[in-house]
Scaffold this motif. Structure first.
Motif, mmCIF file in Angstrom:
data_model
loop_
_atom_site.group_PDB
_atom_site.id
_atom_site.type_symbol
_atom_site.label_atom_id
_atom_site.label_comp_id
_atom_site.label_asym_id
_atom_site.label_seq_id
_atom_site.Cartn_x
_atom_site.Cartn_y
_atom_site.Cartn_z
ATOM 1 N N GLY A 174 0.844 -1.188 0.000
ATOM 2 C CA GLY A 174 0.000 0.000 0.000
ATOM 3 C C GLY A 174 0.875 1.231 0.000
ATOM 4 N N ARG A 175 0.331 2.357 -0.426
ATOM 5 C CA ARG A 175 1.133 3.555 -0.653
ATOM 6 C C ARG A 175 1.790 4.104 0.606
ATOM 7 N NH1 ARG A 175 -3.076 6.629 -4.831
ATOM 8 N NH2 ARG A 175 -2.617 5.272 -6.635
ATOM 9 N N ALA A 176 1.040 4.243 1.671
ATOM 10 C CA ALA A 176 1.583 4.857 2.885
ATOM 11 C C ALA A 176 2.714 4.008 3.468
ATOM 12 C CB ALA A 176 0.479 5.055 3.916
ATOM 13 N N ARG A 177 2.509 2.717 3.540
ATOM 14 C CA ARG A 177 3.534 1.830 4.102
ATOM 15 C C ARG A 177 4.753 1.751 3.191
ATOM 16 N NH1 ARG A 177 -1.423 0.569 5.465
ATOM 17 N NH2 ARG A 177 -1.910 -0.284 7.533
ATOM 18 N N TYR A 178 4.512 1.799 1.902
ATOM 19 C CA TYR A 178 5.612 1.733 0.936
ATOM 20 C C TYR A 178 6.500 2.977 1.037
ATOM 21 C CZ TYR A 178 7.832 1.985 -3.676
ATOM 22 O OH TYR A 178 8.731 2.114 -4.715
ATOM 23 N N ILE A 179 5.911 4.145 1.092
ATOM 24 C CA ILE A 179 6.730 5.362 1.174
ATOM 25 C C ILE A 179 7.444 5.427 2.518
ATOM 26 C CG2 ILE A 179 4.881 6.846 2.071
ATOM 27 C CD1 ILE A 179 7.635 7.823 -0.438
ATOM 28 N N ALA A 180 6.815 4.926 3.588
ATOM 29 C CA ALA A 180 7.486 4.879 4.891
ATOM 30 C C ALA A 180 8.711 3.973 4.821
ATOM 31 C CB ALA A 180 6.522 4.395 5.968
ATOM 32 N N LEU A 181 8.565 2.808 4.195
ATOM 33 C CA LEU A 181 9.689 1.886 4.019
ATOM 34 C C LEU A 181 10.817 2.538 3.237
ATOM 35 C CD1 LEU A 181 11.001 -1.018 3.860
ATOM 36 C CD2 LEU A 181 9.678 -1.296 1.746
ATOM 37 N N TYR A 182 10.475 3.204 2.155
ATOM 38 C CA TYR A 182 11.483 3.818 1.280
ATOM 39 C C TYR A 182 12.270 4.897 2.021
ATOM 40 C CZ TYR A 182 13.469 5.955 -2.930
ATOM 41 O OH TYR A 182 14.332 6.458 -3.871
ATOM 42 N N LEU A 183 11.568 5.783 2.688
ATOM 43 C CA LEU A 183 12.234 6.906 3.358
ATOM 44 C C LEU A 183 13.057 6.450 4.557
ATOM 45 C CD1 LEU A 183 9.414 9.620 3.217
ATOM 46 C CD2 LEU A 183 11.413 9.382 1.732
ATOM 47 N N VAL A 184 12.517 5.541 5.357
ATOM 48 C CA VAL A 184 13.258 5.071 6.525
ATOM 49 C C VAL A 184 14.521 4.327 6.092
ATOM 50 C CG1 VAL A 184 13.197 3.514 8.502
ATOM 51 C CG2 VAL A 184 11.243 4.998 8.040
ATOM 52 N N SER A 185 14.419 3.517 5.047
ATOM 53 C CA SER A 185 15.589 2.795 4.554
ATOM 54 C C SER A 185 16.650 3.761 4.045
ATOM 55 C CB SER A 185 15.177 1.824 3.435
ATOM 56 O OG SER A 185 14.281 0.852 3.901
ATOM 57 N N TYR A 265 9.743 -6.619 7.610
ATOM 58 C CA TYR A 265 9.219 -7.681 8.480
ATOM 59 C C TYR A 265 8.035 -7.168 9.306
ATOM 60 C CZ TYR A 265 9.207 -11.720 11.579
ATOM 61 O OH TYR A 265 8.830 -12.848 12.276
ATOM 62 N N ALA A 266 8.165 -5.960 9.843
ATOM 63 C CA ALA A 266 7.065 -5.403 10.629
ATOM 64 C C ALA A 266 5.827 -5.190 9.770
ATOM 65 C CB ALA A 266 7.505 -4.075 11.261
ATOM 66 N N MET A 267 6.011 -4.822 8.503
ATOM 67 C CA MET A 267 4.878 -4.553 7.627
ATOM 68 C C MET A 267 4.081 -5.818 7.310
ATOM 69 S SD MET A 267 4.678 -1.323 7.002
ATOM 70 C CE MET A 267 5.663 0.183 7.064
ATOM 71 N N ARG A 275 -2.171 -4.084 13.723
ATOM 72 C CA ARG A 275 -1.360 -3.896 12.522
ATOM 73 C C ARG A 275 -0.750 -2.501 12.446
ATOM 74 N NH1 ARG A 275 -4.441 -5.751 7.518
ATOM 75 N NH2 ARG A 275 -3.375 -7.740 7.840
ATOM 76 N N ASN A 276 -1.568 -1.472 12.545
ATOM 77 C CA ASN A 276 -1.053 -0.097 12.410
ATOM 78 C C ASN A 276 -0.050 0.241 13.502
ATOM 79 O OD1 ASN A 276 -2.598 0.343 10.132
ATOM 80 N ND2 ASN A 276 -4.263 1.371 11.236
ATOM 81 N N LEU A 277 -0.340 -0.196 14.729
ATOM 82 C CA LEU A 277 0.561 0.099 15.839
ATOM 83 C C LEU A 277 1.929 -0.529 15.608
ATOM 84 C CD1 LEU A 277 1.098 1.180 18.686
ATOM 85 C CD2 LEU A 277 0.168 -0.974 19.586
ATOM 86 N N VAL A 278 1.954 -1.786 15.199
ATOM 87 C CA VAL A 278 3.230 -2.471 14.986
ATOM 88 C C VAL A 278 3.973 -1.885 13.793
ATOM 89 C CG1 VAL A 278 4.283 -4.677 14.364
ATOM 90 C CG2 VAL A 278 2.447 -4.604 16.066
ATOM 91 N N GLY A 281 4.636 1.965 14.430
ATOM 92 C CA GLY A 281 5.475 2.049 15.618
ATOM 93 C C GLY A 281 6.896 1.619 15.329
ATOM 94 N N SER A 282 7.067 0.585 14.499
ATOM 95 C CA SER A 282 8.409 0.146 14.109
ATOM 96 C C SER A 282 9.133 1.230 13.332
ATOM 97 C CB SER A 282 8.312 -1.134 13.269
ATOM 98 O OG SER A 282 7.721 -2.178 14.004
ATOM 99 N N CYS A 283 8.411 1.919 12.465
ATOM 100 C CA CYS A 283 9.021 3.027 11.711
ATOM 101 C C CYS A 283 9.485 4.132 12.651
ATOM 102 C CB CYS A 283 8.026 3.578 10.695
ATOM 103 S SG CYS A 283 7.616 2.451 9.343
ATOM 104 N N VAL A 284 8.661 4.469 13.624
ATOM 105 C CA VAL A 284 9.021 5.524 14.569
ATOM 106 C C VAL A 284 10.242 5.113 15.402
ATOM 107 C CG1 VAL A 284 8.242 6.804 16.603
ATOM 108 C CG2 VAL A 284 6.693 6.487 14.662
#
Length: 302
Positions: A174-185, A265-267, A275-278, A281-284
């Motif tokens: 999904g878009r939100a989780r994907y962009i979070a993964l990209y930026l954090v990485s 892995y968290a995603m 789901r959202n918390l994990v 929360g892992s991104c944070v």
């Protein structure tokens, strides 16, 4: 012994059966798959799979159910990571590629802009040099360096990798989780570079974020029980280039890879009820580690 024509055939007397080829995705005929849409029963590949309450559905069935009056959660099932299904599963990937290309064109036309965007810890004392660095408070370089390229081969390789890896991941997460993964990485790669590399060495490129996509793809492939060998082989080849080619910031690659593995892995393994918390929360928490590493290195240099 062969059976005479017309004679009854017992359960143990069946002749050799023709080999059946594995079904292929109806939207991508070149991809074998063992998963079928729970509504229309057509075979679908990981890129087309939309997680439902039971099994997976194809994008057409999801869109077709949207106007039937059924409740939104039933009509529009989520992706395997809980993201919202969209009509264009590569939109964010296209936007990221567009931003990288736009910055590349701008940098090629202005060398002074390049000096303001790449990642560098600090300059040695030289009053005629306008650039300062992360240690002098220019934290924004951790972000801008992710979208900055100077060499044509560099941006070409990274954008091809982004297109190849990003599309399936965006569809799965999904878009939100994907962009979070990209930026954090990408930030993880920059933080490790800042921590280990010489503070006067400049670093730039989307490679940290790309390696994060590699890590998340490996986690997703494992989660779907698909053959791990292709992605592992590709990752090994890239790591060989990382450590065997000079002028490559291996710290960015490793930092991004670790970030992609952890966030990926968290995603895909987060329990549905939390789901959202994990996931976020892992991104944070990972961002907090990145900030801590950056503060630690800054304290060493100042």
């Amino acid at each position: 012994m062969d059976q005479a024509p017309g004679s009854p055939q017992g359960p143990d007397d069946q002749g050799p059966q023709p080999a059946q080829s594995a079904p292929v995705c109806y939207r991508h005929p070149g991809r074998e798959t063992g998963v079928r849409c729970t509504r229309c029963e057509r075979p679908i590949c990981p890129e087309c799979m939309v997680s439902a309450s039971v099994g997976f559905q194809c994008p057409e069935c999801v869109r077709g159910a949207a106007g039937t009056g059924v409740s939104p959660t039933a009509a529009r099932p989520r992706t395997i990571a809980g993201g919202t299904v969209t009509a264009d599963p590569r939109l964010i990937t296209k936007i990221l590629i567009g931003i990288n290309i736009a910055v590349f064109i701008a940098v090629r036309s202005s060398s002074s802009l390049l000096n303001d965007l790449y990642l560098i810890g600090e300059w040695p004392p030289a009053p005629f040099v306008p650039t300062e660095g992360v240690a002098e408070g220019e934290w924004y370089r951790m972000f801008t360096a992710m979208f900055t390229h100077e060499a044509p081969w560099h941006i070409a390789f990274n954008m091809l990798s982004l297109w190849w890896l990003g599309g399936p991941l965006e569809a799965a997460l999904g878009r939100a989780r994907y962009i979070a993964l990209y930026l954090v990485s990408g930030l993880a790669g920059g933080a490790l570079t800042y921590l280990i590399e010489s503070p006067t060495t400049a670093s730039l490129g989307a490679s940290g974020a790309i390696f994060g996509l590699f890590g998340a793809t490996a986690v997703l492939v494992r989660r779907l029980n698909y053959d791990m060998r292709p992605i592992i082989a590709l990752l090994v080849i890239n790591l060989i280039f990382t450590f065997g080619w000079s002028n490559i910031a291996w710290q960015a690659h490793i930092g991004g890879l670790v970030g992609g593995l952890v966030i990926g892995y968290a995603m895909v393994h987060a329990p549905r009820e939390r789901r959202n918390l994990v996931q976020y929360g892992s991104c944070v928490l990972f961002l907090a580690v990145i900030v801590g590493v950056t503060l630690l290195r800054t304290a060493q240099l100042t």
